[in-house]
Design an enzyme around this catalytic site. Structure first.
Site, short mmCIF file in Angstrom:
data_model
loop_
_atom_site.label_atom_id
_atom_site.label_comp_id
_atom_site.label_asym_id
_atom_site.label_seq_id
_atom_site.Cartn_x
_atom_site.Cartn_y
_atom_site.Cartn_z
N HIS A 3 0.82 -1.22 0.00
CA HIS A 3 0.00 0.00 0.00
C HIS A 3 0.85 1.27 0.00
O HIS A 3 0.40 2.34 -0.42
CB HIS A 3 -0.95 0.00 1.20
N ASP A 13 -7.89 -6.13 -19.97
CA ASP A 13 -8.02 -7.15 -21.01
C ASP A 13 -6.62 -7.54 -21.48
O ASP A 13 -5.93 -6.74 -22.12
CB ASP A 13 -8.86 -6.60 -22.16
#
Length: 433
Positions: A158, A381
């Site tokens: 993070h 994708d």
């Protein structure tokens, strides 16, 4: 299910950038520092072989080559968490690479679809970055499911990135996997974290800390947590918005404010909180457009601050006060301007390690709402179609709700809470207005 029985690791290696990258200690902002002790954020994307061309479905050499190219632009993710000469955390841009794992799973797509965010899901599909010291910035695991389908597990430290930055990286990796033209169309990340450098001398506006929430109450020992996914249809979201405005079109309240107000109320009632207790809702807010001048949309790092609204439970659960609850949240968001953000940065710098977010369980009076709505959650994708499902692999503790866009304008509500209140929460969540 045992990890050994359900997942077999067939490859584990470090993928390094395909070109020379800067070798330096990357200064991180006071906002980044607040996340330094929170570790990694794990997410999972599910892909079906029928959703795109099947030739070479998730070809491993192709994925590795694409990752090596993506790490050139996102070179901090090829580094390690380190310390500068003053003992301040930084990202050590060493070019050592990101962890890349390939695994075969006995689980089918149907089995995967039944799994909810949990330690089990994390163990099965997320690479074990905890085994490395100093801490890795990035780990990726390609899981081939039995009978077809692939689950991509990603975990980023993070300190290196918030959700918007993480999805930017994932999109870039996927674009390089499709073709060079797709990657060229994406904007490069901005690594100039000094844009969030504290002022000299620091100045904290007296009103800034009334809505800023560096800590979420006093942490309590971890307890049992149940993770459940609910779906609000577009009609239900619209009905909640109308309840917040009294107007047929939902008026001028955002879906985030309206749904957050609704789930805040539902959780207060399900937890049977005393009417005179003080409850707080906190949420990470994107600061990129609030600064003057604004941060680039492609800023890579943590461009978020924790904001919060506080009220008495009786003011949240009153049947005719949903509009007021949404208004409390909206008013907090409206106060986030350049001065508030700069004051928060200055405060964090002066407070130092005292601002690190505690681990453990939040008090039952607290609720944290994390929104990934409007982010490119489903845009990664790799050349074989977009993911059909995505969610965080595990929530660290109870009292967290994640909002994610779903099909047709509906919204997924990912709840992590103490097991005894889940059924009541579901009944209240779907109650008619």
């Amino acid at each position: 299910m045992s990890v050994e029985q359900d997942v077999k690791v067939v490859e584990s290696c470090m993928v390094t950038p395909s070109e020379e990258t800067p070798r330096k200690g990357l200064w991180i902002s006071p906002i980044d520092l607040t996340w330094a002790t929170r570790g990694h954020t794990p997410t999972v994307h599910l892909y079906l072989p029928g959703s795109g061309p099947v030739d070479g479905f998730f070809d491993v050499p192709r994925l590795k080559a694409a990752l090596a190219k993506a790490l050139v632009a996102f070179y901090p993710l090829a580094g390690r968490l380190g310390m500068d000469s003053n003992g301040r955390a930084e990202i050590d841009c060493t070019g050592e690479g990101a962890l890349f794992v390939v695994a075969l799973s006995d689980l089918t797509v149907e089995d995967f679809s039944k799994l909810k965010p949990s330690r089990e899901l994390k163990r099965l599909f997320i690479p074990r970055v905890e085994d490395y010291s100093p801490p890795l910035m990035c780990g990726l695991q390609v899981n081939f499911l039995k009978g077809g389908g692939v689950a991509i597990g990603m975990t980023l430290h993070h300190t290196s990135a918030d959700a918007m930055s993480a999805f930017h990286f994932l999109q870039t990796w996927a674009a390089f996997s499709r073709d060079a033209a797709a990657a060229a169309a994406l904007e490069l990340p901005c690594h100039e974290r000094t844009l969030l450098r504290p002022r000299s001398p620091p100045v904290v506006h007296p009103d800034a800390l009334t809505v800023f929430c560096p800590r979420v109450g006093k942490s309590e020992p971890p307890g049992a947590v149940e993770n459940v996914i609910f779906v609000l249809s577009k009609d239900q979201v619209d009905a909640i918005k109308r309840a917040c405005t009294g107007r047929a079109d939902g008026g001028r309240v955002s879906s985030f404010c309206a749904v957050s107000a609704h789930v805040w109320r539902c959780l207060c009632v399900a937890r049977q909180l005393p009417a005179d207790a003080t409850t707080r809702l906190t949420f990470p807010a994107n600061i990129r457009r609030s600064l003057r001048p604004p941060l680039p949309d492609t800023y890579f790092g943590n461009g978020i601050v924790m904001l919060g609204a506080v009220a008495k439970v009786q003011d949240i659960v009153c049947s005719d006060e949903l509009a007021s609850v949404a208004g409390r949240i909206r008013d907090v968001i409206r106060r986030m301007d350049d001065e508030l953000v700069r004051s928060v940065i200055d405060h964090l710098e002066m407070a130092g390690s005292q601002t690190f977010m505690p681990s453990g369980r939040m008090p039952v009076t607290e609720l944290k709402v994390v929104s990934w709505r409007g982010m490119p959650v489903y845009d990664a994708d790799f050349g074989w179609g977009k993911p059909v499902a995505m969610h965080r692999a595990v929530q660290p503790h109870g009292g967290i709700i994640c909002l994610i866009d779903d099909d047709g304008g509906s919204m997924r509500i990912v709840l992590s809470a103490e097991p005894g209140i889940v059924k009541d929460f579901e009944r209240l969540l779907h109650a008619k207005f």
